[in-house]
Design an enzyme around this catalytic site. Sequence first.
Site, PDB file in Angstrom:
ATOM      1  N   CYS A  76       0.675  -0.970   0.146  1.00 30.68           N
ATOM      2  CA  CYS A  76       0.214  -0.085   0.134  1.00 30.68           C
ATOM      3  C   CYS A  76       0.740   0.786   0.397  1.00 30.68           C
ATOM      4  O   CYS A  76       0.194   2.610  -0.341  1.00 30.68           O
ATOM      5  CB  CYS A  76      -0.996   0.463   1.260  1.00 30.68           C
ATOM      6  SG  CYS A  76       0.113  -0.401   2.913  1.00 30.68           S
ATOM      7  N   HIS A  93      -1.363   0.831   7.363  1.00 29.28           N
ATOM      8  CA  HIS A  93      -1.827   0.662   6.298  1.00 29.28           C
ATOM      9  C   HIS A  93      -2.152   1.850   5.585  1.00 29.28           C
ATOM     10  O   HIS A  93      -1.631   3.045   6.582  1.00 29.28           O
ATOM     11  CB  HIS A  93      -3.323   0.404   6.192  1.00 29.28           C
ATOM     12  CG  HIS A  93      -4.327   0.219   4.712  1.00 29.28           C
ATOM     13  ND1 HIS A  93      -2.985  -0.451   4.398  1.00 29.28           N
ATOM     14  CD2 HIS A  93      -4.808   0.316   4.310  1.00 29.28           C
ATOM     15  CE1 HIS A  93      -4.273  -0.637   2.883  1.00 29.28           C
ATOM     16  NE2 HIS A  93      -4.961   0.382   2.835  1.00 29.28           N
TER      17      HIS A  93
END
Length: 794
Positions: A330, A752
Amino acid sequence: MSVFDYIANAGSSLPSAVPSAAKVYKDDCMYSFDTPENNEFGLDVCMSCYQAFARAPQKNYTSEHYSEKRHPLYVNIKKTLKPESERLKKDSDDLSMESEESKTKQPKLEIPEQKETDLFNINTCIYVAPLDQSTSIEDSPEPARSLANSILSANSAEKNDEIKAWENEVYPCEHSTDIECDKVAVELKKCAMCDLQENLWLCLTCGAVGCGRQQFGSDIKGNSHALKHYDDSGHAVAVKLGSLSADDEDNCDCYCYKCNDEVKVPNLAEKLLNFDIDLRSAVKTEKNLVELNLDRNMNWQFNLDGNDGELLTPVFGPGLTGLQNLGNSCYLNSTVQALFSFPSYRHFFSQLEFDKSVKDPAADLRSQMIKLYDGLLSGRYSKPNELKGDNYQWGLKPTTFKSHIGADHYEFKTNKQQDANEFLLYLIDKLDKEFGLSLNKDFKFLLGSKLICSECHNGTMSEELVDNVSVALNAHVIGMDEDGKKQYREVDLNECFSNTFDTERIDGYQCDTCGKKTTAFKTSGFTTYPQNLIVNAQRIQLENWVPVKVDVPISLPEQLDLGAFKSPKFENGEREIEKDAQKESDTKFIPNAGAFEQLQAMGFPEVRCIKGLYHTGNTNAEDAMNWLFAHMEDPDIDEPFDPAETGQTNIAGPREPDTESINNLVAMGFSAQLAKKALVVNSNDVNAAVEWLFNNPDDDGVIEDSKPVVNIQRETEELKQALLGEATKPQTASYELKAVICHKGNSPHTGHYVVFIKHEGEWVLFNDEKVVKCQQTSLKDMVNCGYVYFFAKV
């Protein structure tokens, strides 16, 4: 001539199996993101060079490859999604089978992998390009039939890269290789300091059992008592009890609190016997750290619903294409999306074409960037994913790009989560070396610094060409939440800039003019203002000499005026000392400004910052920080340090490798030609060259000179001179917010990343392959989690 006869003639010179050293590309086209799943004609894998091509609507790459290389035969692979009823029936059958098995044995936790044949109807054949005809593999003559089956059964290049990346994950450290275990029976059922019975860690020195930290993005609880045990005892290495498995000793979770990282423990099974734990009979009961991180990144919704609880609207089309998460990618996805949101990036790559003379487009940065541009901006791959639901796109799978861009970097070549800001700076540097400064010119600006002696008021002015600014945060704690997490006072970016460009006092300064050891004052500011501005918030700070991320809320004005932060000028009573520019550029080591500021913000003294950057190639703060942690006990760690005495210079750009460096590599058993290439492709960094040599044992050592070498030194000097000319003219210092990379988690290496991008006047959230339109009230994550900010000049 019939198809059969053509295959017999053309295949007579082919081997009957794929050579062991060959890479087989069969996941997507070399020049597009067309795959066996999304192209109506499937994917054609060349039986001569094992590269993949698509007969795509925009261009028939298979036909082009045949015209250029005269490779006539291809294994065609086409995958058609099965009807939903068939897929659901298979899932139901699997669940029934699992239910029966659960009655007879204890299941182990694992991440189940669905077979492709459960999801797709897979059809294969041999395609003859000059005839534009196909025939079945079974009906084809030898050796073509055997070679086609060998291609189908071989691991794809993508799969091999993925395996290699996971193999690079975790290594022993100096503390995990030197553990003296007490021999003692221990209570393994719960934490010794609380009642938690999960997320338990066993100290490999004394056998103390403590609970781990709260796992971000997971419902697994933790009170950090294993960490407290380390703080109290100094016992650095622990193993997670729930990860112990007789089937997979290599993936048992071991952690070194002193290194603050996952580690391998040699002879783990033998060490566990000291605590009456027999690894041969252990059954895994909890997901390990890799599995938890995969779950977080691949399934976490981040902020897909608005304040009213309604799901945010998925959006599709050109410029709205998602990037699939490759496990922990990510950070890469968010960075690439942010850069391609700028018109300058889109325009630059829209003017480029693939260089078909390149032998392997998968190992060519130009090819990969053109492919990304087309994939993201065309809109062809921005379609709902029938397997995951309408909130997900099929998107792009950037495996080849990730493998290539990180191939020569010890961290980015792994599948571990990485720092998005470090990757951004690394990527910009790689692109500069590939394309020159024209691509990233709009991000470049001059940062001016004035240094004044407090005694004689003489000083110097310097201008550094940079492409980002790192701003300091005041982490003022105002309380704790119900989970014991620190709450911080909200700041705004103007305050951050004020902190960064405030006058800095330097004690112990040795003035060359008056000869006194005294105090100096340093002030900095913008000599020029870039067209596009990258700002990194220094959220990583040291607490007890451990880098942690501070969640300081940063309010974001969509308009930002930086006119108050112009570079300083000499005032009345101050006198500028002229410098020998040539001598300084030849002998003075100039630390990377952004990395230097980050290290100072972490609390490292100036001399340690310089030493850390010098000894790690002057590239980024993390490498320097790791070097410093490893040398904290050096007796001369705080002694004055002059890099010029070592011969290190500040010269950037390509130069011919010196004979001594080549001979050193030859002495290790490499040929002179291969040694020279290793040094050339790694900017004459000997350590990086050694790593490259071991990663590329089959390279022929030939340096392809078909494309011009970028002279970064010359281009940098020319751009500096051009910007100095612009500095004498009126400049605009007003910016509007274009994109924000956000991060949730305790460290930039966990948690994340997503990116918010302003697209045609509206904010859009790019969360890997989930792309949704944002409500104005749902942008609070940019305030609470903003990490890297992108501005465009008004």
